[in-house]
Design a protein around this motif. Structure first.
Motif, PDB file in Angstrom:
ATOM      1  N   ASP A   1      -9.166  -5.602  -1.673  1.00 28.63           N
ATOM      2  CA  ASP A   1      -7.933  -4.891  -1.803  1.00 28.63           C
ATOM      3  C   ASP A   1      -7.610  -4.752  -0.224  1.00 28.63           C
ATOM      4  O   ASP A   1      -6.204  -4.694  -0.037  1.00 28.63           O
ATOM      5  N   ILE A   2      -8.228  -4.484   0.841  1.00 32.75           N
ATOM      6  CA  ILE A   2      -7.626  -4.418   2.214  1.00 32.75           C
ATOM      7  C   ILE A   2      -7.174  -5.837   2.466  1.00 32.75           C
ATOM      8  O   ILE A   2      -6.015  -5.898   3.001  1.00 32.75           O
ATOM      9  N   ILE A   3      -8.150  -6.761   2.380  1.00 27.42           N
ATOM     10  CA  ILE A   3      -7.287  -8.028   2.692  1.00 27.42           C
ATOM     11  C   ILE A   3      -6.014  -8.503   2.048  1.00 27.42           C
ATOM     12  O   ILE A   3      -5.138  -9.016   2.614  1.00 27.42           O
ATOM     13  N   PHE A   4      -5.904  -8.218   0.729  1.00 25.79           N
ATOM     14  CA  PHE A   4      -4.697  -8.511   0.117  1.00 25.79           C
ATOM     15  C   PHE A   4      -3.419  -7.596   0.445  1.00 25.79           C
ATOM     16  O   PHE A   4      -2.388  -7.846  -0.076  1.00 25.79           O
TER      17      PHE A   4
ATOM     18  N   THR B   1       0.976  -1.298   0.087  1.00 21.46           N
ATOM     19  CA  THR B   1       0.192  -0.041   0.030  1.00 21.46           C
ATOM     20  C   THR B   1       0.874   1.242   0.030  1.00 21.46           C
ATOM     21  O   THR B   1       2.022   1.166   0.511  1.00 21.46           O
ATOM     22  N   ASN B   2       0.478   2.270  -0.455  1.00 22.90           N
ATOM     23  CA  ASN B   2       1.187   3.513  -0.658  1.00 22.90           C
ATOM     24  C   ASN B   2       0.622   4.592   0.476  1.00 22.90           C
ATOM     25  O   ASN B   2       1.036   5.560   0.409  1.00 22.90           O
ATOM     26  N   THR B   3      -0.416   4.117   1.229  1.00 21.24           N
ATOM     27  CA  THR B   3      -0.975   4.924   2.226  1.00 21.24           C
ATOM     28  C   THR B   3      -0.116   4.749   3.593  1.00 21.24           C
ATOM     29  O   THR B   3      -0.149   3.822   4.074  1.00 21.24           O
ATOM     30  N   PHE B   4       0.434   6.039   3.930  1.00 21.55           N
ATOM     31  CA  PHE B   4       1.417   5.898   5.041  1.00 21.55           C
ATOM     32  C   PHE B   4       0.619   5.705   6.313  1.00 21.55           C
ATOM     33  O   PHE B   4       0.791   4.987   7.159  1.00 21.55           O
TER      34      PHE B   4
ATOM     35  N   PHE C   1      -2.428   4.120   6.363  1.00 22.56           N
ATOM     36  CA  PHE C   1      -2.765   2.624   6.279  1.00 22.56           C
ATOM     37  C   PHE C   1      -1.486   1.914   7.099  1.00 22.56           C
ATOM     38  O   PHE C   1      -1.768   0.927   7.866  1.00 22.56           O
ATOM     39  N   ILE C   2      -0.267   2.107   6.717  1.00 18.86           N
ATOM     40  CA  ILE C   2       0.990   1.429   7.585  1.00 18.86           C
ATOM     41  C   ILE C   2       0.864   1.460   9.090  1.00 18.86           C
ATOM     42  O   ILE C   2       1.164   0.596   9.763  1.00 18.86           O
ATOM     43  N   ILE C   3       0.770   2.959   9.320  1.00 20.25           N
ATOM     44  CA  ILE C   3       0.865   3.054  10.728  1.00 20.25           C
ATOM     45  C   ILE C   3      -0.465   2.390  11.466  1.00 20.25           C
ATOM     46  O   ILE C   3       0.010   1.878  12.565  1.00 20.25           O
ATOM     47  N   LEU C   4      -1.351   2.440  11.117  1.00 20.57           N
ATOM     48  CA  LEU C   4      -2.646   1.904  11.628  1.00 20.57           C
ATOM     49  C   LEU C   4      -2.408   0.234  11.867  1.00 20.57           C
ATOM     50  O   LEU C   4      -2.550  -0.263  12.746  1.00 20.57           O
ATOM     51  N   LEU C   5      -1.940  -0.124  10.797  1.00 16.97           N
ATOM     52  CA  LEU C   5      -1.874  -1.872  10.545  1.00 16.97           C
ATOM     53  C   LEU C   5      -0.647  -2.075  11.591  1.00 16.97           C
ATOM     54  O   LEU C   5      -0.786  -2.966  12.540  1.00 16.97           O
ATOM     55  N   LEU C   6       0.586  -1.256  11.659  1.00 17.34           N
ATOM     56  CA  LEU C   6       1.637  -1.652  12.657  1.00 17.34           C
ATOM     57  C   LEU C   6       1.171  -1.591  13.989  1.00 17.34           C
ATOM     58  O   LEU C   6       1.301  -2.435  14.946  1.00 17.34           O
ATOM     59  N   PHE C   7       0.543  -0.553  14.149  1.00 19.15           N
ATOM     60  CA  PHE C   7      -0.210  -0.238  15.592  1.00 19.15           C
ATOM     61  C   PHE C   7      -1.224  -1.210  16.163  1.00 19.15           C
ATOM     62  O   PHE C   7      -1.054  -1.636  17.219  1.00 19.15           O
TER      63      PHE C   7
END
Length: 380
Positions: free
Chosen positions: A260-263, A60-63, A65-71
């Motif tokens: 899209d989210i799951i993949f 994903t290119n959404t920063f 999204f990355i932060i939320l996922l890692l958190f």
């Protein structure tokens, strides 16, 4: 296939270890200890590579999204770990502790001692890998992906072509040590019920996560679990979260209807969101500490261990027993695990790997549902 070979090897040794001369057992144990020293020396470099790859290769290119996922991954692993500590405390409270298990029988001593110096700590490797990975994924996603893939390719080559073939030898010496000292049999005889309870608690927690994701609507709750059964069966039989990932993707997509989210979520979290590892490693750690009774540990010691334990989830090696191999330096440094204690937890982890892996996979399915609901709500 390799994990199955290791389980068969352990079973054969349990039957025929008495026919192996003590000197041969000591020789094989010495080789296993030497391999362990090499592993501990190499692991920080593998940790750096795997952490950089996992943090730079998020699809994903959404920063945000990355932060939320890692958190949310860290939060989920932390909650699982704290619940594991609570469950372990209850289990030990209601279980008679084996006094000084390390002295059940005369120890099998190694013929030599081989130790390599520590070039870089696991924490430094984790921190550097994560920072470089996030910087690359944010500043230049395409270049970050290329660098991450190349480094990952080299690390996987080492893990699969160099490390995997010697894993049976690594396990062999430790199992002989445990059988010679009567530690393994004593642990299983005394803590069999505890292991059953640990399995029940882990799956009950995963079951509740699916209920939460479905607002405890019984029909949807059961349907979502049913959609994940192919992934569960694959995890049990292959003992590999990666092998079960295609099934996890299919099941999670059915449960969320958000391809899209799951993949993006499942491939990124398959090796870092590990509910099964959190429960089993921590409870096994508590059981082994209480059984050996060699060191007095306080809350601060466990807090430091938990911190590094959670960080280590970002660098699980993709080999049989990878979840525990990465943890060996952490257990040795922060919980003062002796070679005998490291041998025991490694062997128990390998024996319980089918259960642990299937719990990881089912936990990932539940996490994907919960994350999707949270992400869609925040996006609105």
């Amino acid at each position: 296939m390799l994990k199955l070979l290791i389980l068969v090897l352990i079973a054969l040794l349990a039957l025929f270890s008495n026919f192996i001369p003590t000197q041969i057992q000591a020789l094989l144990y010495s080789i296993s200890l030497s391999i362990k020293s090499i592993l501990i020396f190499v692991i920080p470099f593998i940790v750096f590579t795997l952490t950089l790859s996992s943090s730079s290769n998020l699809k994903t290119n959404t920063f945000k999204f990355i932060i939320l996922l890692l958190f949310t991954v860290c939060l989920s692993n932390l909650l699982s770990s704290l619940l594991a500590y609570f469950a372990g405390y209850i289990i030990l409270k209601d279980t008679s502790v084996i006094p000084n298990i390390a002295q059940v029988k005369d120890d099998l001593s190694p013929l030599w001692h081989f130790k390599l110096p520590t070039m870089i700590s696991n924490f430094q490797a984790l921190f550097l890998g994560f920072v470089f990975g996030v910087i690359l994924s944010y500043a230049s996603p395409e270049k970050g992906k290329i660098i991450g893939d190349q480094l990952l390719k080299g690390a996987l080559f080492f893990l699969k072509r160099v490390l995997s073939p010697i894993i049976p030898i690594f396990i062999l010496g430790f199992v002989l040590k445990l059988l010679h000292d009567q530690v393994l049999s004593t642990m299983f005889n005394s803590y069999f019920i505890s292991l059953i309870i640990t399995t029940f608690v882990t799956y009950f927690y995963v079951f509740l996560l699916y209920g939460t994701a479905n607002s405890f609507k019984i029909k949807d709750w059961l349907m979502s679990i049913n959609n994940m059964l192919p992934a569960f069966i694959t995890a049990i039989t292959t003992m590999s979260s990666s092998a079960a990932m295609p099934m996890t993707l299919v099941g999670s997509e059915k449960n969320t209807k958000e391809r899209d989210i799951i993949f993006s979520v499942i491939p990124a979290t398959v090796s870092i969101h590990l509910i099964g590892d959190c429960f089993f490693i921590i409870i096994l750690t508590l059981v082994i500490i209480s059984s050996f009774n060699e060191h007095s540990l306080n809350i601060a010691d466990h807090a430091v261990f938990l911190f590094f334990f959670l960080l280590s989830k970002f660098a699980i090696a993709a080999v049989p027993g990878g979840g525990i191999i990465v943890m060996l330096p952490v257990l040795e440094q922060y919980l003062k695990f002796s070679p005998a204690m490291l041998s025991l937890i490694t062997t128990l982890y390998m024996l319980l790997d089918p259960i642990i892996t299937s719990a990881n996979v089912m936990g990932n399915g539940a996490f994907a549902m919960l994350f999707t609901k949270l992400y869609k709500k925040l996006k609105k």
